[in-house]
Scaffold this active site. Structure first.
Site, PDB file in Angstrom:
ATOM      1  CG  ASP A   1       5.243   4.660  -3.954  1.00  0.00           C
ATOM      2  OD1 ASP A   1       5.229   4.489  -5.202  1.00  0.00           O
ATOM      3  OD2 ASP A   1       5.575   5.812  -3.565  1.00  0.00           O
TER       4      ASP A   1
ATOM      5  CB  SER B   1       6.124   0.195   3.060  1.00  0.00           C
ATOM      6  OG  SER B   1       7.160   1.109   2.543  1.00  0.00           O
ATOM      7  NE  ARG B   2       2.617  -2.177  -3.831  1.00  0.00           N
ATOM      8  CZ  ARG B   2       1.572  -1.498  -3.727  1.00  0.00           C
ATOM      9  NH1 ARG B   2       1.846  -0.170  -4.026  1.00  0.00           N
ATOM     10  NH2 ARG B   2       0.463  -1.955  -3.590  1.00  0.00           N
ATOM     11  CB  VAL B   3      10.033   2.443  -2.381  1.00  0.00           C
ATOM     12  CG1 VAL B   3       9.420   2.114  -3.696  1.00  0.00           C
ATOM     13  CG2 VAL B   3       8.960   3.624  -1.990  1.00  0.00           C
TER      14      VAL B   3
END
Ligand code: ATP
Ligand code: MG
Length: 502
Positions: free
Chosen positions: A338, A363-365
């Site tokens: 992620d 950081s995707r989440v």
């Protein structure tokens, strides 16, 4: 009527004395062995991934099921093994001891202790391979997991249950970041698992010493398979670490797992596959190389409340060659995780440590898990730094710069400087927020670039000494109110006055 009581008694006795456990089913014979890979004939009913027992107390794992033979990898040493030895199906999948007794211990991928201490009691076992939690079993990533590294927690935040890749060339501080993240979990009720794959014994020892020195071994489990161990053991190590982590997650606890590193794991798997004569593909890796990493990392999750709400946060590490993140294994793992923290040799040697390239890291989440205080101070920092990098490139041409540009450059340089952090010194959330606020509001404009970090740490000591509840207050609330912001400004002015008079 005939009395059948004796029959019932006999049945009861038989049921009570029935022993569970491994039942050796079918027998076969080893026809070839070498390099940790065996060819066995005669095991007709064996299943893929089944544990095979070999006379003399050795174990192997069935990998290739062919028409008239089985390709297996040896999990124990190859001494005294010879062609003609008997092999049996066990009907079991590899399991390792799990539970609290592993905390503070160093084990190998099959669960044998390596630290010279007492052997494990082995009260509870768990399979090394198990399916990942389904979508319905998961909840959203909504709690932050602080690494204590300012550049990461502000700009590339990690949430509990997230998988964040640490990627970079050799000797760029990848292990240092992961170990600092473990050190920062002290007193935070997070259990850590450090899986060493294919590393030098000295490197693993140095990690263990660092953890010991900082009193962090008591909440950490180390699964070690060094470069001197066989490829099958190196291949098994991350699955063992995950099984250990899963047990804690299912108890409702939070776990941080570090896989150091998955490039060496891929190489070990490639060696096994080539020895098993599986067809090879790109860079000689077998076709299922993506699957071995995806099925591993999918097991990291934040479980739903109904399942206890535990989590596994994964920090896999990948080593690149000459910064090439578009090679086969790096692109695979980037697409599974992620987000990634990209470390650069150039930055590292230029003195920027940790050597994080903020432009290529993401950081995707994690952003949704950040607390309000951190979100607020870091939003402007990311923008300011992006702006600074862009301008810094242009200003290299030596053109005459106007005042505003010069100011942006000076502020950016100070912000960049303030992101430097020594190894082994994770910071608490409150301290990071305070430092970022001060640097982001340009309070440091008249401070020499080289003394930015010194001034920041003096300021933190000043606040902790004269306003001892302030930092703890921010941490408790997770918020930076307007009042707090004014207080920081007053404190900084006071600190500056005090500093000038000394
Ligand atoms: P390898 O590729 O060998 O696994 P690595 O990328 O894991 O290396 P580390 O072993 O973590 O890198 O660090 C390399 C060296 O840099 C070590 O000597 C370490 O002490 C030093 N180092 C790492 N981070 C920092 C830092 N923030 N400040 C100062 N020195 C650092
Ligand atoms: Mg390393």
């Amino acid at each position: 009527m005939t009395d059948y009581a004796f029959l019932t008694d006999e049945l009861k006795r038989q049921v009570q004395s029935f022993e569970y456990g491994t039942q050796l089913k079918e027998a076969g014979r080893i026809v070839a062995c070498g390099d940790g890979v065996l060819t066995i004939e005669g095991l007709v009913g064996v299943k893929s991934g089944e544990l095979i027992y070999i006379t003399g107390g050795k174990y192997a794992l069935a990998m290739n099921l062919e028409e008239d033979s089985v390709g297996a990898i040896l999990l124990t040493n190859a001494r005294d093994l010879s062609e003609g030895d008997l092999a049996y199906c066990t009907g079991r999948i590899v399991s390792v001891p799990v539970g609290d007794e592993l905390l503070g211990r160093v084990v190998n991928p099959i669960g044998e202790v390596l630290d010279g201490g007492k052997p494990l009691k082995g009260e509870k076992f768990r399979r090394t391979e198990s399916p990942a939690p389904s979508i319905f079993d998961r909840s959203k990533v909504n709690e932050p997991l602080y690494t204590g590294i300012k550049a990461i927690d502000s700009m590339i935040p990690i949430g509990k249950g997230q998988r964040e890749l640490i990627i970079g060339d050799r000797q760029t501080g990848k292990t240092a970041i992961a170990v600092d993240a473990i050190l920062n979990q002290k007193g935070k009720d997070v259990i850590c698992v450090y899986v060493a794959i294919g590393q030098k014994i000295a490197a693993v020892n140095s990690v263990i010493q660092t953890l010991k020195k900082h009193d962090s071994l008591s909440y950490t489990v180390i699964v070690s398979s060094t470069a001197s161990e066989s490829a099958p053991l190196q291949y098994l190590a991350p699955y063992t670490g995950t099984a250990i982590a899963e047990e804690f997650m299912l108890q409702g606890k939070d776990v941080l797992i570090v896989y150091d590193d998955l490039s060496k794991h891929a190489v070990a798997y490639r060696a096994i596959s080539l020895l098993l004569k599986r067809p090879s593909g790109r860079e000689a890796y077998p076709g299922d190389i993506f699957y071995i990493h995806s099925r591993l990392l999918e097991r990291s999750a934040k479980l739903s409340k109904e399942l206890g709400g535990g989590s596994i946060t994964a920090l896999p590490i990948i080593e690149t060659l000459a910064g090439d993140i578009s090679a086969y294994i790096p692109t695979n793992v980037i697409s599974i995780t992620d987000g990634q923290i990209y470390l650069e040799s150039e930055l590292f040697h230029g003195g920027m440590r940790p050597a994080i390239n903020v432009g290529l890291s993401v950081s995707r989440v994690g952003g949704s898990a950040q607390c309000q205080a951190m979100k607020e101070v870091s939003a402007s920092v990311r923008l300011d730094l992006a702006h600074y990098r862009e301008m810094a490139q242009f200003s290299q041409f030596g053109a005459d710069l106007d005042v505003a540009t010069k100011q942006t450059l000076a502020k950016g340089a100070r912000l960049t400087e303030s992101m430097k952090q020594r190894q082994g010194c994770p910071k608490s959330m409150g301290i990071m927020v305070l430092e970022l606020y001060v640097a982001g509001k340009n309070f440091l404009s008249d401070v020499e670039l080289s003394s930015v970090n010194a001034v920041l740490s003096e300021f933190i000591s000043f606040v902790s000494e004269y306003y001892p509840y302030f930092i703890a207050g921010i941490e408790r609330k997770g918020k930076l109110s307007e009042e707090d912001k004014k207080s920081v400004e007053t404190y900084f002015a006071e600190f500056k006055r005090k500093r000038e008079t000394v």
